[in-house]
Motif scaffolding. Structure first.
Motif, PDB file in Angstrom:
ATOM      1  N   ALA A  39       0.837  -1.201   0.000  1.00 19.89           N
ATOM      2  CA  ALA A  39       0.000   0.000   0.000  1.00 19.89           C
ATOM      3  C   ALA A  39       0.873   1.253   0.000  1.00 19.89           C
ATOM      4  CB  ALA A  39      -0.927   0.010   1.213  1.00 19.89           C
ATOM      5  N   VAL A  40       0.426   2.261  -0.720  1.00 19.24           N
ATOM      6  CA  VAL A  40       1.132   3.536  -0.863  1.00 19.24           C
ATOM      7  C   VAL A  40       0.395   4.592  -0.052  1.00 19.24           C
ATOM      8  CG1 VAL A  40       1.932   5.282  -2.506  1.00 19.24           C
ATOM      9  CG2 VAL A  40       1.748   2.874  -3.218  1.00 19.24           C
ATOM     10  N   VAL A  41       1.122   5.320   0.785  1.00 20.12           N
ATOM     11  CA  VAL A  41       0.540   6.415   1.559  1.00 20.12           C
ATOM     12  C   VAL A  41       0.985   7.734   0.941  1.00 20.12           C
ATOM     13  CG1 VAL A  41       0.351   7.505   3.828  1.00 20.12           C
ATOM     14  CG2 VAL A  41       0.555   5.010   3.654  1.00 20.12           C
ATOM     15  N   ILE A  42       0.025   8.534   0.537  1.00 21.22           N
ATOM     16  CA  ILE A  42       0.313   9.823  -0.107  1.00 21.22           C
ATOM     17  C   ILE A  42       0.709  10.855   0.943  1.00 21.22           C
ATOM     18  CG2 ILE A  42      -0.680  11.693  -1.485  1.00 21.22           C
ATOM     19  CD1 ILE A  42      -0.157   9.093  -3.039  1.00 21.22           C
ATOM     20  N   GLY A  43       1.689  11.685   0.609  1.00 21.15           N
ATOM     21  CA  GLY A  43       2.186  12.666   1.563  1.00 21.15           C
ATOM     22  C   GLY A  43       1.879  14.109   1.226  1.00 21.15           C
ATOM     23  N   LYS A  44       1.507  14.382  -0.041  1.00 22.24           N
ATOM     24  CA  LYS A  44       1.277  15.764  -0.471  1.00 22.24           C
ATOM     25  C   LYS A  44       0.041  15.820  -1.362  1.00 22.24           C
ATOM     26  CE  LYS A  44       6.269  16.696  -0.549  1.00 22.24           C
ATOM     27  NZ  LYS A  44       7.427  17.066  -1.402  1.00 22.24           N
ATOM     28  N   VAL A  45      -0.615  16.961  -1.388  1.00 19.09           N
ATOM     29  CA  VAL A  45      -1.730  17.149  -2.315  1.00 19.09           C
ATOM     30  C   VAL A  45      -1.214  16.921  -3.731  1.00 19.09           C
ATOM     31  CG1 VAL A  45      -3.444  18.765  -3.223  1.00 19.09           C
ATOM     32  CG2 VAL A  45      -2.890  18.774  -0.777  1.00 19.09           C
ATOM     33  N   THR A  46      -1.875  16.025  -4.454  1.00 17.18           N
ATOM     34  CA  THR A  46      -1.346  15.569  -5.741  1.00 17.18           C
ATOM     35  C   THR A  46      -2.452  15.539  -6.781  1.00 17.18           C
ATOM     36  OG1 THR A  46       0.297  14.183  -4.622  1.00 17.18           O
ATOM     37  CG2 THR A  46      -0.175  13.658  -6.918  1.00 17.18           C
ATOM     38  N   LYS A  47      -2.233  16.231  -7.882  1.00 16.46           N
ATOM     39  CA  LYS A  47      -3.179  16.230  -8.994  1.00 16.46           C
ATOM     40  C   LYS A  47      -2.391  16.267 -10.299  1.00 16.46           C
ATOM     41  CE  LYS A  47      -7.119  16.463 -11.189  1.00 16.46           C
ATOM     42  NZ  LYS A  47      -8.000  15.261 -11.259  1.00 16.46           N
ATOM     43  N   GLY A  48      -2.668  15.313 -11.186  1.00 15.98           N
ATOM     44  CA  GLY A  48      -2.064  15.310 -12.509  1.00 15.98           C
ATOM     45  C   GLY A  48      -0.562  15.199 -12.504  1.00 15.98           C
ATOM     46  N   VAL A  49       0.008  14.438 -11.591  1.00 18.32           N
ATOM     47  CA  VAL A  49       1.465  14.313 -11.512  1.00 18.32           C
ATOM     48  C   VAL A  49       1.948  13.334 -12.579  1.00 18.32           C
ATOM     49  CG1 VAL A  49       1.474  12.423  -9.820  1.00 18.32           C
ATOM     50  CG2 VAL A  49       3.388  14.017  -9.898  1.00 18.32           C
ATOM     51  N   SER A  50       3.127  13.578 -13.105  1.00 18.34           N
ATOM     52  CA  SER A  50       3.715  12.665 -14.086  1.00 18.34           C
ATOM     53  C   SER A  50       4.291  11.444 -13.380  1.00 18.34           C
ATOM     54  CB  SER A  50       4.837  13.361 -14.859  1.00 18.34           C
ATOM     55  OG  SER A  50       5.936  13.618 -14.005  1.00 18.34           O
ATOM     56  N   PRO A  51       4.452  10.319 -14.089  1.00 15.71           N
ATOM     57  CA  PRO A  51       5.108   9.168 -13.467  1.00 15.71           C
ATOM     58  C   PRO A  51       6.509   9.500 -12.954  1.00 15.71           C
ATOM     59  CG  PRO A  51       4.017   8.500 -15.495  1.00 15.71           C
ATOM     60  CD  PRO A  51       3.941   9.995 -15.441  1.00 15.71           C
ATOM     61  N   GLU A  52       7.208  10.378 -13.649  1.00 20.51           N
ATOM     62  CA  GLU A  52       8.575  10.724 -13.246  1.00 20.51           C
ATOM     63  C   GLU A  52       8.598  11.472 -11.908  1.00 20.51           C
ATOM     64  OE1 GLU A  52       8.286   9.727 -17.337  1.00 20.51           O
ATOM     65  OE2 GLU A  52       7.242  11.337 -16.262  1.00 20.51           O
ATOM     66  N   GLN A  53       7.541  12.196 -11.604  1.00 21.25           N
ATOM     67  CA  GLN A  53       7.474  12.975 -10.364  1.00 21.25           C
ATOM     68  C   GLN A  53       6.605  12.324  -9.293  1.00 21.25           C
ATOM     69  OE1 GLN A  53       9.275  15.772  -9.768  1.00 21.25           O
ATOM     70  NE2 GLN A  53      10.230  15.333 -11.749  1.00 21.25           N
ATOM     71  N   ALA A  54       5.972  11.213  -9.627  1.00 25.35           N
ATOM     72  CA  ALA A  54       4.948  10.643  -8.753  1.00 25.35           C
ATOM     73  C   ALA A  54       5.499  10.224  -7.389  1.00 25.35           C
ATOM     74  CB  ALA A  54       4.288   9.453  -9.441  1.00 25.35           C
ATOM     75  N   LEU A  55       6.669   9.604  -7.362  1.00 29.61           N
ATOM     76  CA  LEU A  55       7.179   9.098  -6.093  1.00 29.61           C
ATOM     77  C   LEU A  55       7.546  10.218  -5.120  1.00 29.61           C
ATOM     78  CD1 LEU A  55       9.339   6.024  -7.189  1.00 29.61           C
ATOM     79  CD2 LEU A  55       6.954   6.094  -6.420  1.00 29.61           C
ATOM     80  N   SER A  56       7.759  11.417  -5.624  1.00 26.50           N
ATOM     81  CA  SER A  56       8.038  12.552  -4.740  1.00 26.50           C
ATOM     82  C   SER A  56       6.808  12.975  -3.957  1.00 26.50           C
ATOM     83  CB  SER A  56       8.572  13.741  -5.551  1.00 26.50           C
ATOM     84  OG  SER A  56       7.541  14.297  -6.364  1.00 26.50           O
ATOM     85  N   ARG A  57       5.639  12.476  -4.334  1.00 26.79           N
ATOM     86  CA  ARG A  57       4.384  12.801  -3.638  1.00 26.79           C
ATOM     87  C   ARG A  57       4.029  11.750  -2.589  1.00 26.79           C
ATOM     88  NH1 ARG A  57       4.634  17.688  -4.964  1.00 26.79           N
ATOM     89  NH2 ARG A  57       2.440  18.020  -4.390  1.00 26.79           N
ATOM     90  N   VAL A  58       4.840  10.715  -2.500  1.00 25.70           N
ATOM     91  CA  VAL A  58       4.548   9.582  -1.608  1.00 25.70           C
ATOM     92  C   VAL A  58       5.207   9.807  -0.252  1.00 25.70           C
ATOM     93  CG1 VAL A  58       4.957   7.109  -1.236  1.00 25.70           C
ATOM     94  CG2 VAL A  58       4.256   7.949  -3.498  1.00 25.70           C
ATOM     95  N   PHE A  59       4.432   9.601   0.806  1.00 20.04           N
ATOM     96  CA  PHE A  59       4.978   9.686   2.162  1.00 20.04           C
ATOM     97  C   PHE A  59       5.711   8.400   2.536  1.00 20.04           C
ATOM     98  CE2 PHE A  59       4.331   8.831   6.755  1.00 20.04           C
ATOM     99  CZ  PHE A  59       5.141   9.839   7.260  1.00 20.04           C
ATOM    100  N   GLY A  60       5.119   7.265   2.189  1.00 19.98           N
ATOM    101  CA  GLY A  60       5.743   5.994   2.523  1.00 19.98           C
ATOM    102  C   GLY A  60       4.869   4.827   2.118  1.00 19.98           C
ATOM    103  N   PHE A  61       5.223   3.655   2.621  1.00 15.21           N
ATOM    104  CA  PHE A  61       4.573   2.417   2.206  1.00 15.21           C
ATOM    105  C   PHE A  61       4.219   1.577   3.428  1.00 15.21           C
ATOM    106  CE2 PHE A  61       7.488   3.873  -1.031  1.00 15.21           C
ATOM    107  CZ  PHE A  61       6.708   3.854  -2.175  1.00 15.21           C
ATOM    108  N   THR A  62       3.125   0.837   3.314  1.00 16.81           N
ATOM    109  CA  THR A  62       2.716  -0.062   4.376  1.00 16.81           C
ATOM    110  C   THR A  62       2.138  -1.328   3.763  1.00 16.81           C
ATOM    111  OG1 THR A  62       1.535  -0.163   6.492  1.00 16.81           O
ATOM    112  CG2 THR A  62       0.399   0.936   4.668  1.00 16.81           C
ATOM    113  N   VAL A  63       1.643  -2.211   4.608  1.00 15.60           N
ATOM    114  CA  VAL A  63       1.045  -3.473   4.189  1.00 15.60           C
ATOM    115  C   VAL A  63      -0.459  -3.360   4.290  1.00 15.60           C
ATOM    116  CG1 VAL A  63       1.013  -5.969   4.571  1.00 15.60           C
ATOM    117  CG2 VAL A  63       3.061  -4.642   5.177  1.00 15.60           C
ATOM    118  N   ALA A  64      -1.166  -3.948   3.331  1.00 14.70           N
ATOM    119  CA  ALA A  64      -2.627  -3.929   3.360  1.00 14.70           C
ATOM    120  C   ALA A  64      -3.181  -5.304   3.043  1.00 14.70           C
ATOM    121  CB  ALA A  64      -3.174  -2.912   2.362  1.00 14.70           C
TER     122      ALA A  64
END
Length: 261
Positions: free
Chosen positions: A119-144
């Protein structure tokens, strides 16, 4: 770094988790780390202390976005084709439960399945982000565990009831920021027997692609969760079972299963 949300009988707090398995310490921090820098308070609590209870590491303020059939082997085991673009569905935040919380089987389903996922936890308000910039919007990861009423999924025209009922989205045990998730093991065990054993390298659509694609549809808010899909081996869970979902380099999410008819 591992970030947990916990309680000792009072209001939920956050902590860094330090130490080897069986010897972990909760290094208590101030505030919510999604919104403010991590600042230790100086308090340390053994994770195995009797009054410590781990909670779901995040409660999404708006949504959980699921991705269906994102492993080819899982699509095949249910007789489905791999989608040409990510197949999205929503789970409400009331579906979230934490480690060791019971998965309560709904009275209206007789065939509930486990689905272990990264599971991906989002860290920032994100709209229309490119794949190249997408991981910079992620806070972290967990298990679901994308718990699914399979009979209802088959009978209904859409998946809201099958995947969105209360307690259908256990997450935990903590969030790990900055993790390389390109090739991690994703496993599930029921009563100690391994039922799922896949790797994230086999995702049809990788994490960056998913975050980008989802952000084209929905504005993602801090704390929102994206479920990335489950490998083959899904199967039924029943009253009295114990389900353990594990993602390599994150940890094990354990939940008992109960039916309260």
């Amino acid at each position: 770094m591992r970030i947990a949300r916990f309680t000792t009988g009072d209001d939920p707090r956050y902590a860094l988790v330090e130490g080897e398995p069986g010897q972990e310490q909760l290094v208590v921090i101030t505030g919510d780390p999604i919104y403010m820098p991590v600042q230790p308070t100086g308090e340390q609590i053994p994770l195995d202390r009797d009054d410590v209870r781990l909670l779901a590491p995040v409660i999404p303020r708006s949504k959980v976005v699921g991705v269906g059939r994102n492993y080819a082997d899982h699509a095949a085991e249910l007789g489905n084709e791999v989608p040409s673009s990510p197949l999205l569905f929503l789970k409400p935040n009331t579906s979230i439960i934490g480690p060791d919380d019971p998965i309560v089987l709904p009275s209206w389903s007789e065939d509930v399945h486990h689905e272990a996922e990264l599971a991906v936890v989002i860290g920032k308000v994100t709209k229309g982000v490119s794949p190249e910039q997408a991981l910079s919007r992620v806070f972290g990861f967990t298990v679901a565990n994308d718990v699914t009423a399979r009979d209802i999924q088959r009978s209904d025209a859409q998946w809201t009831r099958a995947k969105g009922f209360d307690g259908s989205c256990p997450i935990g045990p903590w969030v790990v920021p900055g993790l390389d998730v390109d090739d991690l093991a994703v496993r599930c065990r029921v009563n100690g027997t391994t039922t799922q054993d896949g790797r994230t390298r086999d995702l049809v659509f990788d994490v960056a692609t998913l975050v980008s694609y989802v952000s084209e549809v929905f504005t993602l808010l801090p704390g929102d969760v994206i479920l990335t899909g489950t490998p083959a081996g899904v199967g039924p869970i029943r009253h009295g079972d114990v389900v353990e979902c594990e993602v390599e380099d994150i940890g094990v999410l354990r939940n008992p299963v109960v039916r309260r008819d």
